[in-house]
Design a protein around this motif. Sequence first.
Motif, PDB file in Angstrom:
ATOM      1  N   SER A  67      -0.715  57.529  69.559  1.00  0.00           N
ATOM      2  CA  SER A  67      -1.186  57.917  71.121  1.00  0.00           C
ATOM      3  C   SER A  67      -0.831  56.944  72.416  1.00  0.00           C
ATOM      4  CB  SER A  67      -2.722  57.969  71.128  1.00  0.00           C
ATOM      5  OG  SER A  67      -3.241  56.744  71.042  1.00  0.00           O
ATOM      6  N   GLU A  68      -0.648  55.616  71.908  1.00  0.00           N
ATOM      7  CA  GLU A  68       0.030  54.919  72.757  1.00  0.00           C
ATOM      8  C   GLU A  68       1.629  54.723  72.879  1.00  0.00           C
ATOM      9  OE1 GLU A  68      -3.427  51.369  73.130  1.00  0.00           O
ATOM     10  OE2 GLU A  68      -2.122  51.266  71.483  1.00  0.00           O
ATOM     11  N   SER A  69       2.198  55.572  72.151  1.00  0.00           N
ATOM     12  CA  SER A  69       3.695  55.602  72.124  1.00  0.00           C
ATOM     13  C   SER A  69       4.234  56.534  73.318  1.00  0.00           C
ATOM     14  CB  SER A  69       4.201  55.931  70.748  1.00  0.00           C
ATOM     15  OG  SER A  69       4.130  57.105  70.657  1.00  0.00           O
ATOM     16  N   ASP A  70       5.561  56.286  73.569  1.00  0.00           N
ATOM     17  CA  ASP A  70       5.989  57.154  74.583  1.00  0.00           C
ATOM     18  C   ASP A  70       6.532  58.574  73.990  1.00  0.00           C
ATOM     19  OD1 ASP A  70       6.009  55.248  76.636  1.00  0.00           O
ATOM     20  OD2 ASP A  70       7.922  54.567  76.034  1.00  0.00           O
ATOM     21  N   SER A  71       6.184  58.640  72.722  1.00  0.00           N
ATOM     22  CA  SER A  71       6.409  60.030  72.188  1.00  0.00           C
ATOM     23  C   SER A  71       5.423  60.796  72.154  1.00  0.00           C
ATOM     24  CB  SER A  71       7.137  59.982  70.845  1.00  0.00           C
ATOM     25  OG  SER A  71       6.337  59.463  69.803  1.00  0.00           O
ATOM     26  N   CYS A  72       4.264  60.395  72.375  1.00  0.00           N
ATOM     27  CA  CYS A  72       2.835  61.185  72.386  1.00  0.00           C
ATOM     28  C   CYS A  72       2.753  61.895  73.660  1.00  0.00           C
ATOM     29  CB  CYS A  72       1.780  60.151  72.297  1.00  0.00           C
ATOM     30  SG  CYS A  72       0.318  61.124  71.973  1.00  0.00           S
ATOM     31  N   PRO A  73       2.474  63.223  73.320  1.00  0.00           N
ATOM     32  CA  PRO A  73       2.474  64.086  74.717  1.00  0.00           C
ATOM     33  C   PRO A  73       1.264  63.667  75.378  1.00  0.00           C
ATOM     34  CG  PRO A  73       1.426  65.117  72.644  1.00  0.00           C
ATOM     35  CD  PRO A  73       2.172  64.132  72.002  1.00  0.00           C
ATOM     36  N   GLU A  74       1.381  63.837  76.931  1.00  0.00           N
ATOM     37  CA  GLU A  74       0.419  63.478  77.800  1.00  0.00           C
ATOM     38  C   GLU A  74      -0.970  64.242  77.628  1.00  0.00           C
ATOM     39  OE1 GLU A  74       0.378  61.230  80.225  1.00  0.00           O
ATOM     40  OE2 GLU A  74       2.497  60.482  79.321  1.00  0.00           O
ATOM     41  N   GLU A  80     -10.812  74.079  70.758  1.00  0.00           N
ATOM     42  CA  GLU A  80     -11.425  73.901  72.126  1.00  0.00           C
ATOM     43  C   GLU A  80     -11.502  72.497  72.641  1.00  0.00           C
ATOM     44  OE1 GLU A  80     -15.585  75.699  72.032  1.00  0.00           O
ATOM     45  OE2 GLU A  80     -14.848  77.286  70.902  1.00  0.00           O
ATOM     46  N   LEU A  81     -10.900  71.647  72.118  1.00  0.00           N
ATOM     47  CA  LEU A  81     -10.818  70.184  72.360  1.00  0.00           C
ATOM     48  C   LEU A  81      -9.608  69.974  73.165  1.00  0.00           C
ATOM     49  CD1 LEU A  81     -11.929  67.316  72.157  1.00  0.00           C
ATOM     50  CD2 LEU A  81     -10.871  66.953  69.934  1.00  0.00           C
ATOM     51  N   THR A  82      -9.536  69.395  74.234  1.00  0.00           N
ATOM     52  CA  THR A  82      -8.356  69.059  74.849  1.00  0.00           C
ATOM     53  C   THR A  82      -8.330  67.333  75.039  1.00  0.00           C
ATOM     54  OG1 THR A  82      -8.051  71.211  76.035  1.00  0.00           O
ATOM     55  CG2 THR A  82      -7.028  69.237  76.990  1.00  0.00           C
TER      56      THR A  82
END
Length: 116
Positions: A67-74, A80-82
């Motif tokens: 989640s902290e990498s640049d390849s993780c989507p914003e 139902e979870l965003t």
Amino acid sequence: MILEDQIYAQALVLAGQLSQEQDALLRVLCRVTRTGLESRLRSGITPEDCRADLVAAGSLLALAALSESDSCPERFTAGELTVQRGSSSAAARCLRSQAELILVPYVRDSFTFLGV
């Protein structure tokens, strides 16, 4: 199934759909996580003694790193979870914190400042 593969399989279930690049990175992160966790085990405790908890903690730690990498989507949505990535990466801190709580009975004592 070897420990690393179990960590990867669980992390993949938790992560949902990933790009090919993210999937490859997750596999590497799972390998590094497994090695790191095994090195922290207290004397006399083997990975087999706490396999289920190592898998759970390892998958959370690998996802935190992803989640902290640049390849993780914003931003991504699962049902139902965003989840939206923020600059402080609160989600990654939460995942790491949960993983550390799972590991408490098995790892050597060490000081870890998790925040206030």
